[in-house]
Design a protein around this motif. Structure first.
Motif, mmCIF file in Angstrom:
data_model
loop_
_atom_site.group_PDB
_atom_site.id
_atom_site.type_symbol
_atom_site.label_atom_id
_atom_site.label_comp_id
_atom_site.label_asym_id
_atom_site.label_seq_id
_atom_site.Cartn_x
_atom_site.Cartn_y
_atom_site.Cartn_z
ATOM 1 N N ARG A 68 11.438 77.392 57.935
ATOM 2 C CA ARG A 68 11.441 78.232 56.737
ATOM 3 C C ARG A 68 10.630 79.514 56.937
ATOM 4 O O ARG A 68 9.569 79.508 57.577
ATOM 5 C CB ARG A 68 10.880 77.463 55.547
ATOM 6 C CG ARG A 68 11.699 76.234 55.188
ATOM 7 C CD ARG A 68 11.062 75.453 54.045
ATOM 8 N NE ARG A 68 11.793 74.220 53.816
ATOM 9 C CZ ARG A 68 12.890 74.121 53.084
ATOM 10 N NH1 ARG A 68 13.379 75.197 52.504
ATOM 11 N NH2 ARG A 68 13.498 72.963 52.943
ATOM 12 N N PRO B 190 15.571 78.785 54.779
ATOM 13 C CA PRO B 190 15.609 77.925 55.976
ATOM 14 C C PRO B 190 16.473 78.558 57.077
ATOM 15 O O PRO B 190 17.631 78.917 56.831
ATOM 16 C CB PRO B 190 16.249 76.629 55.473
ATOM 17 C CG PRO B 190 16.304 76.737 53.976
ATOM 18 C CD PRO B 190 16.351 78.196 53.676
ATOM 19 N N ARG C 68 8.032 82.132 55.925
ATOM 20 C CA ARG C 68 6.797 81.969 55.166
ATOM 21 C C ARG C 68 6.427 83.271 54.441
ATOM 22 O O ARG C 68 6.662 84.371 54.955
ATOM 23 C CB ARG C 68 5.666 81.548 56.098
ATOM 24 C CG ARG C 68 5.902 80.183 56.744
ATOM 25 C CD ARG C 68 4.709 79.731 57.554
ATOM 26 N NE ARG C 68 4.625 80.401 58.844
ATOM 27 C CZ ARG C 68 5.159 79.943 59.967
ATOM 28 N NH1 ARG C 68 5.851 78.810 59.958
ATOM 29 N NH2 ARG C 68 5.004 80.589 61.103
ATOM 30 N N GLU D 277 13.083 83.394 49.043
ATOM 31 C CA GLU D 277 11.822 82.751 49.391
ATOM 32 C C GLU D 277 12.066 81.488 50.200
ATOM 33 O O GLU D 277 12.952 80.691 49.881
ATOM 34 C CB GLU D 277 11.036 82.415 48.125
ATOM 35 C CG GLU D 277 10.499 83.638 47.383
ATOM 36 C CD GLU D 277 9.572 83.241 46.245
ATOM 37 O OE1 GLU D 277 9.362 82.017 46.047
ATOM 38 O OE2 GLU D 277 9.056 84.154 45.573
ATOM 39 N N HIS D 278 11.275 81.321 51.243
ATOM 40 C CA HIS D 278 11.328 80.103 52.076
ATOM 41 C C HIS D 278 12.733 79.844 52.633
ATOM 42 O O HIS D 278 13.163 78.693 52.758
ATOM 43 C CB HIS D 278 10.843 78.888 51.284
ATOM 44 C CG HIS D 278 9.511 79.089 50.618
ATOM 45 N ND1 HIS D 278 8.341 79.194 51.331
ATOM 46 C CD2 HIS D 278 9.184 79.235 49.303
ATOM 47 C CE1 HIS D 278 7.333 79.366 50.485
ATOM 48 N NE2 HIS D 278 7.813 79.408 49.261
ATOM 49 N N GLU E 121 19.603 73.375 48.618
ATOM 50 C CA GLU E 121 18.898 74.634 48.822
ATOM 51 C C GLU E 121 19.766 75.827 48.410
ATOM 52 O O GLU E 121 19.260 76.851 48.005
ATOM 53 C CB GLU E 121 18.517 74.794 50.294
ATOM 54 C CG GLU E 121 17.555 73.758 50.800
ATOM 55 C CD GLU E 121 16.106 74.173 50.619
ATOM 56 O OE1 GLU E 121 15.878 75.310 50.187
ATOM 57 O OE2 GLU E 121 15.230 73.360 50.902
#
Length: 247
Positions: A206, A151, A208, A148-149, A36
């Motif tokens: 995550r 974690p 959103r 984005e997204h 990631e």
């Protein structure tokens, strides 16, 4: 002034844990996301050993958001710097600067860890496994990061055996940060030395796209409050007995 040897963050963290005789076990609900590039780690906080525990356990470089006063105390400030700490300003000042700095770390692929409870438990008597209210700074950081997204990983540090007691008068620490309300109280700042401790890592949560849209659209207070409550609850659940596995 005492000169400290220059060590890597992981080596320094390992040295600190060995110096205090801390036996560490890391347990995960599920494997952390691989490839990631970055994680935002939010952890419970009762002891000064929490920082080296995180650095030792994450397996990748991690930068730590630290309380302002830690940057003002001789020797301690150098330990924090070598562990990878960076500081919020006094009285919560400098959030915008901190957000920019943290976002740069995340975008470069470096994990960032923060203790959302602040000084609530580390500056007062607390119980092993206790979790206090999560403040919303980490939620603002996550939603402003531009990733984005992203974690967010909840962590609970659960002491299985420890030594504790009074360390210094709380009001003495006001010499280093007069803006911290905890340091205006009577009583003593305790120490907590973990002898056996589990670092329990929860499932990544995550960010959103719809949360970012609501945050930018005028619902920042609602979105950050909900996110803080959700991650606080996740940390509390991690303190309970369960079927977690070695990471």
């Amino acid at each position: 002034m005492l000169a400290l040897p220059t060590l890597s963050p992981v080596d320094l963290a390992q040295w600190m844990l060995e110096a205090f005789g801390t036996q560490l076990r890391v347990r995960c609900e599920r494997p952390l996301p691989a490839g990631e590039g970055c994680l935002l780690v939010v952890s419970s906080h009762r002891s000064f050993l929490d920082a080296p525990l995180l650095v030792r356990s994450m397996g990748s470089p991690v930068r730590l958001v630290c309380h302002h006063y830690l940057g003002q105390v001789p020797v301690v400030n150098e330990l924090v710097r070598q562990l990878g700490g960076f500081h919020l300003g006094p009285a919560g000042q400098g959030w915008s600067t901190l957000f920019r700095q943290a976002s740069r770390y995340l975008l470069s692929g470096t994990h960032v860890a923060i203790f959302p409870e602040g000084a609530q438990l580390i500056a007062a008597h607390s119980r092993p496994g206790q979790v206090a209210t999560f403040r919303r700074g980490f939620a603002h950081l996550a939603l402003r990061s531009g990733i984005e997204h992203l974690p967010i990983v909840p962590v609970a540090i659960v002491s299985k055996r420890e030594a504790s007691g009074p360390l210094v008068p709380l009001r003495l620490l006001s010499l280093f940060d007069g803006s911290e309300p905890m340091f205006q109280k009577a009583g003593w700042h305790p120490y907590v030395l973990y002898e056996q401790v589990e670092l329990r890592v929860g499932a990544p949560r995550r960010i959103r796209p719809e949360e970012v849209a609501r945050y930018r659209g005028g619902e920042a207070a609602v979105v950050t409050a909900a996110l803080a409550a959700e991650l606080e609850n996740a940390a509390r659940e991690l303190t309970l007995p369960g079927g977690r596995h070695p990471c």
